[in-house]
Motif scaffolding. Structure first.
Motif, mmCIF file in Angstrom:
data_model
loop_
_atom_site.group_PDB
_atom_site.id
_atom_site.type_symbol
_atom_site.label_atom_id
_atom_site.label_comp_id
_atom_site.label_asym_id
_atom_site.label_seq_id
_atom_site.Cartn_x
_atom_site.Cartn_y
_atom_site.Cartn_z
ATOM 1 N N THR A 57 11.420 20.059 23.505
ATOM 2 C CA THR A 57 10.766 18.896 24.127
ATOM 3 C C THR A 57 9.341 19.249 24.540
ATOM 4 O OG1 THR A 57 12.898 18.129 24.971
ATOM 5 C CG2 THR A 57 10.932 17.175 25.961
ATOM 6 N N ILE A 58 9.177 20.424 25.132
ATOM 7 C CA ILE A 58 7.859 20.929 25.503
ATOM 8 C C ILE A 58 7.410 21.925 24.435
ATOM 9 C CG2 ILE A 58 6.564 22.318 27.186
ATOM 10 C CD1 ILE A 58 8.349 21.190 29.371
ATOM 11 N N ASP A 59 6.140 21.873 24.081
ATOM 12 C CA ASP A 59 5.616 22.777 23.054
ATOM 13 C C ASP A 59 4.882 23.975 23.644
ATOM 14 O OD1 ASP A 59 5.980 21.270 20.266
ATOM 15 O OD2 ASP A 59 5.549 19.809 21.836
ATOM 16 N N ILE A 116 8.528 13.004 32.786
ATOM 17 C CA ILE A 116 8.002 12.899 31.417
ATOM 18 C C ILE A 116 9.078 13.287 30.415
ATOM 19 C CG2 ILE A 116 6.251 13.754 29.815
ATOM 20 C CD1 ILE A 116 4.484 14.342 32.274
ATOM 21 N N ILE A 117 9.759 14.378 30.694
ATOM 22 C CA ILE A 117 10.828 14.860 29.810
ATOM 23 C C ILE A 117 11.928 13.807 29.679
ATOM 24 C CG2 ILE A 117 12.670 16.584 29.600
ATOM 25 C CD1 ILE A 117 10.741 18.544 31.040
ATOM 26 N N ARG A 118 12.302 13.232 30.804
ATOM 27 C CA ARG A 118 13.362 12.215 30.799
ATOM 28 C C ARG A 118 12.980 11.032 29.916
ATOM 29 N NH1 ARG A 118 14.321 8.410 35.925
ATOM 30 N NH2 ARG A 118 15.677 6.848 34.969
ATOM 31 N N ARG A 171 11.201 15.363 20.094
ATOM 32 C CA ARG A 171 10.812 16.274 19.021
ATOM 33 C C ARG A 171 9.608 15.768 18.232
ATOM 34 N NH1 ARG A 171 14.201 20.448 17.482
ATOM 35 N NH2 ARG A 171 15.611 20.953 19.189
ATOM 36 N N GLN A 172 9.242 14.512 18.429
ATOM 37 C CA GLN A 172 8.151 13.929 17.648
ATOM 38 C C GLN A 172 6.796 14.042 18.338
ATOM 39 O OE1 GLN A 172 9.167 9.888 16.450
ATOM 40 N NE2 GLN A 172 11.335 10.411 16.413
ATOM 41 N N ILE A 173 6.818 14.004 19.675
ATOM 42 C CA ILE A 173 5.568 14.011 20.438
ATOM 43 C C ILE A 173 5.319 15.402 21.012
ATOM 44 C CG2 ILE A 173 4.430 13.101 22.513
ATOM 45 C CD1 ILE A 173 5.811 10.439 21.922
ATOM 46 N N THR A 174 4.144 15.927 20.753
ATOM 47 C CA THR A 174 3.764 17.237 21.275
ATOM 48 C C THR A 174 3.477 17.113 22.772
ATOM 49 O OG1 THR A 174 2.810 17.886 19.148
ATOM 50 C CG2 THR A 174 2.096 19.123 21.091
ATOM 51 N N LEU A 175 4.118 17.969 23.565
ATOM 52 C CA LEU A 175 3.956 17.915 25.026
ATOM 53 C C LEU A 175 3.469 19.263 25.547
ATOM 54 C CD1 LEU A 175 4.278 16.621 27.819
ATOM 55 C CD2 LEU A 175 6.714 17.240 27.749
ATOM 56 N N ILE A 176 2.340 19.231 26.232
ATOM 57 C CA ILE A 176 1.780 20.415 26.896
ATOM 58 C C ILE A 176 1.784 20.130 28.391
ATOM 59 C CG2 ILE A 176 -0.154 22.018 27.033
ATOM 60 C CD1 ILE A 176 0.995 21.752 24.215
ATOM 61 N N CYS A 177 2.362 21.032 29.189
ATOM 62 C CA CYS A 177 2.454 20.776 30.632
ATOM 63 C C CYS A 177 2.246 22.073 31.416
ATOM 64 C CB CYS A 177 3.800 20.148 30.979
ATOM 65 S SG CYS A 177 5.183 21.265 30.756
ATOM 66 N N ASN A 178 2.348 21.958 32.732
ATOM 67 C CA ASN A 178 2.114 23.091 33.629
ATOM 68 C C ASN A 178 3.401 23.641 34.233
ATOM 69 O OD1 ASN A 178 -0.643 22.794 33.289
ATOM 70 N ND2 ASN A 178 -0.885 21.491 35.097
ATOM 71 N N GLU A 179 3.393 24.906 34.554
ATOM 72 C CA GLU A 179 4.348 25.641 35.378
ATOM 73 C C GLU A 179 5.730 25.826 34.750
ATOM 74 O OE1 GLU A 179 2.612 27.076 37.164
ATOM 75 O OE2 GLU A 179 1.048 25.750 37.865
ATOM 76 N N LEU A 180 6.144 27.070 34.764
ATOM 77 C CA LEU A 180 7.457 27.459 34.237
ATOM 78 C C LEU A 180 8.498 27.351 35.351
ATOM 79 C CD1 LEU A 180 8.880 28.611 31.697
ATOM 80 C CD2 LEU A 180 8.540 30.880 32.688
ATOM 81 N N THR A 181 9.436 26.408 35.211
ATOM 82 C CA THR A 181 10.541 26.228 36.147
ATOM 83 C C THR A 181 11.823 26.200 35.324
ATOM 84 O OG1 THR A 181 10.494 23.814 36.006
ATOM 85 C CG2 THR A 181 9.060 24.838 37.665
ATOM 86 N N VAL A 197 5.520 29.767 25.224
ATOM 87 C CA VAL A 197 6.079 28.976 24.125
ATOM 88 C C VAL A 197 7.524 29.420 23.946
ATOM 89 C CG1 VAL A 197 3.868 28.614 22.972
ATOM 90 C CG2 VAL A 197 5.247 30.620 22.398
ATOM 91 N N ALA A 198 8.287 28.694 23.148
ATOM 92 C CA ALA A 198 9.704 28.989 23.007
ATOM 93 C C ALA A 198 9.958 30.424 22.553
ATOM 94 C CB ALA A 198 10.348 28.002 22.020
#
Length: 344
Positions: free
Chosen positions: A297-299, A265-267, A276-286, A340-341
Motif C-alpha cells: 500500500t505504501i511505496d 489514507i491507507i484505509r 496497489r495502483q496508487i503510489t503512496l509516499i508518507c512519513n514515519e515508520l510505525t 522501502v519493503a
C-alpha cells in the motif's frame, strides 16, 4: 576462586589515587565530572563490588535540571516512541541530572499550547516543543528566552528567531526525496495528490514547497493537485483521500503525505481497491505504516531518526545549561531514514 577487586585495584585501573576513589565513593569533596566517570567505568570493567554505589554517587553529584517536553497526540505511536526515546536519552546525560517530564497535548491549538507552556514554565528549567507557528505562542516563547529559559523546537521550527535552537530533519530534502520517489515509482503519469496537516507546521510547509519545486525543475507529465490539509487527523485524512479518489478516479496516480493521518489514507485506498495502483509516499515508520509498506500500500516511508534526535536534543540542553550567558544554538538538521519493503 578469583580475588575480589579492591579499592587499590580500582585506583590503578582508573589511573587515579586511592584518595580520589574515596572522594567519589564517600562524597568527601568535589571531584571533576570526567574523573568521576573514569572511576565509574573502571569499576564496571573490573567488577568492583561497589560499582552500583559509585554510579549513584556520580549521578548525585550532577546539577539537577528539570525539562518539560511538549509533544502531541498521546494516542499517536510515533509521538509515544519519540517521548520514550527522549526520556531515555536524557537519563543518560553525563553532565547534568535531567528530570524529564513528557507532556502529550491532545489539543494542538496555539491557545492550548501557549497555556501549557505558561504552566510548565513555572517549574521547569528548559522546554522542548512541537507546535504550530503562531504569533501569540512565539511571543510567550520570546519572553521565556529573555528570562534565560532555553526553549527548543522539535520537528517543526517556529518563525520567531529567539528560540534557543531547533532540531528536526532536513525538510527540504524530505520533500524533494518524496518527489523523486514518485517520479521514479509511479506506474503511470497523471494527477498527484498532496496531503499535509497544516501549512502552519513549518516543517510540512517546507516539505510541500520542496516537493513542488522538484517537479518544476524536471521534465514531467504529472499534474500536481492543490494540497489538502487534514490537521494530521486520521478521519480527516480519510475524507480528504476519498475526495481525491472521487474527483480523480481515473487518473490519480500518486499521493504524497507530508504530515500525519496516514492510517486514514491507507484505509481509504484499501476501501477503494486502489492500494496497489496508487503510489503512496508518507512519513514515519510505525506498526501501521510498516504493515502497509510490506503489503504494497505504501511505496516509501520518509522517517525521522528518533533515537538520534533524542540524543541530540539532550546534548543541546546540556550545551545550553553549560554556558553562563544565554546564546542561541545553531539549528540541527538530521538526515531522514528511507524505508522501502525490501529493507524492512
Amino acid at each position: 576462586m578469583s580475588k575480589r577487586p579492591t579499592i587499590h585495584d580500582l585506583a590503578n585501573a582508573a589511573g587515579v589515587s586511592i584518595a580520589t576513589v574515596d572522594r567519589v565513593l564517600n562524597k568527601r569533596s568535589k571531584v571533576r565530572e570526567s574523573t568521576s566517570q573514569r572511576v565509574l567505568i573502571a569499576a564496571e570493567d573490573i567488577g568492583y563490588h561497589a560499582s552500583g554505589l559509585l554510579k549513584r554517587r556520580v549521578r548525585e553529584s550532577k546539577p539537577v535540571k528539570r525539562l518539560s517536553i511538549l509533544l502531541q497526540r498521546s494516542n499517536d505511536e510515533f509521538y509515544e516512541r519519540l517521548g520514550a526515546a527522549i526520556r531515555k536519552a536524557c537519563a543518560q546525560e553525563t553532565q547534568f541530572q535531567f528530570e524529564t517530564r513528557v507532556i502529550f497535548m491532545d489539543e494542538v491549538t496555539p491557545e492550548y499550547v501557549t497555556e501549557q507552556i505558561i504552566k510548565e514554565s513555572k517549574h521547569t528549567d528548559g522546554i522542548a516543543i512541537v507546535a504550530l507557528d503562531d504569533h501569540t505562542l512565539n511571543r510567550h516563547i520570546e519572553q521565556l528566552v529573555e528570562k534565560h529559559t532555553p526553549v527548543f523546537t522539535i520537528l517543526s521550527p517556529l518563525s520567531t528567531n529567539t528560540c534557543t535552537g531547533h532540531i528536526g530533519v532536513d525538510n527540504r530534502k524530505a520533500g524533494r526525496t518524496a518527489a523523486w520517489a514518485i517520479s521514479k515509482l509511479a506506474k503511470t503519469t497523471g494527477k498527484v495528490g498532496i496531503l499535509l496537516g497544516s501549512h502552519r507546521y513549518l516543517n510540512q510547509d517546507i516539505a510541500e514547497i520542496s516537493f513542488i519545486s522538484y517537479f518544476r525543475e524536471i521534465k514531467h507529465n504529472f499534474d500536481l493537485l492543490t494540497p489538502l490539509t487534514n490537521l494530521d487527523d486520521d478521519t480527516l485524512a480519510y475524507q480528504a483521500t476519498k475526495t481525491l479518489l472521487t474527483k480523480h478516479q481515473n487518473d490519480l496516480t500518486a499521493i504524497y503525505s507530508a504530515g500525519g493521518g496516514v492510517r486514514g489514507i491507507i484505509r481509504a485506498l484499501k476501501e477503494a481497491g486502489k492500494s496497489r495502483q496508487i503510489t503512496l509516499i508518507c512519513n514515519e515508520l510505525t506498526s501501521c505504516t510498516r504493515l502497509a509498506l510490506s503489503d504494497g500500500t505504501i511505496d516509501m516511508i520518509i522517517a525521522t531518526p528518533v533515537q538520534k534526535l533524542a540524543h541530540q536534543l539532550s546534548d543541546l540542553f546540556a550545551e545550553s545549561f553549560s554556558h553562563k550567558k544565554y546564546r542561541p544554538l545553531a539549528p540541527v538538521q538530521l538526515s531522514v531514514e528511507l524505508h522501502v519493503a525490501e529493507n524492512l
